[in-house]
Design a protein around this motif. Structure first.
Motif, short mmCIF file in Angstrom:
data_model
loop_
_atom_site.label_atom_id
_atom_site.label_comp_id
_atom_site.label_asym_id
_atom_site.label_seq_id
_atom_site.Cartn_x
_atom_site.Cartn_y
_atom_site.Cartn_z
N GLY A 57 -5.85 3.83 6.62
CA GLY A 57 -4.55 3.27 6.27
C GLY A 57 -3.49 4.34 6.24
N GLY A 58 -2.32 4.01 6.76
CA GLY A 58 -1.18 4.92 6.72
C GLY A 58 -0.23 4.51 5.61
N ARG A 59 0.31 5.49 4.90
CA ARG A 59 1.20 5.21 3.77
C ARG A 59 2.58 4.82 4.26
NH1 ARG A 59 1.85 9.09 -1.49
NH2 ARG A 59 3.35 7.78 -2.58
N THR A 60 3.13 3.78 3.66
CA THR A 60 4.46 3.29 4.03
C THR A 60 5.50 3.84 3.06
OG1 THR A 60 4.35 1.32 2.64
CG2 THR A 60 3.43 1.14 4.88
N ALA A 61 6.76 3.61 3.36
CA ALA A 61 7.85 4.06 2.49
C ALA A 61 7.80 3.37 1.12
CB ALA A 61 9.19 3.78 3.16
N SER A 62 7.17 2.19 1.05
CA SER A 62 7.07 1.46 -0.22
C SER A 62 5.82 1.86 -1.01
CB SER A 62 7.09 -0.04 0.03
OG SER A 62 6.00 -0.41 0.86
N LEU A 63 5.19 2.99 -0.61
CA LEU A 63 4.03 3.58 -1.30
C LEU A 63 2.76 2.73 -1.21
CD1 LEU A 63 5.82 4.96 -4.49
CD2 LEU A 63 5.50 6.06 -2.26
N LEU A 64 2.68 1.88 -0.21
CA LEU A 64 1.47 1.11 0.07
C LEU A 64 0.77 1.71 1.28
CD1 LEU A 64 2.90 -2.50 -0.25
CD2 LEU A 64 1.58 -1.24 -1.96
#
Length: 64
Positions: free
Chosen positions: A46-53
């Motif tokens: 999984g890659g981290r998104t700007a929304s910290l997910l």
């Protein structure tokens, strides 16, 4: 214990359930990538998104 998220177009994965099932969660040093491992095999990335997910990269494969 499932919650409804209006407009959600993807499934949520409980990292706690995966961990209880024997999988290991590993984060890269830069904390931008998380790997879910079963033994020595990476089963999810999984890659981290700007929304910290962490958003699953690629697709899942059911084996067995």
């Amino acid at each position: 214990g499932v919650r409804h998220v209006p407009g959600l177009k993807r499934n949520l994965v409980s990292l706690g359930v995966l961990h209880d099932g024997g999988m290991v969660l590993r984060s890269d040093r830069d904390k931008k990538t998380m790997r879910i491992m079963e033994g020595e095999v990476t089963v999810m990335i999984g890659g981290r998104t700007a929304s910290l997910l962490y958003k699953l990269q690629g697709s899942t494969i059911a084996v067995g």
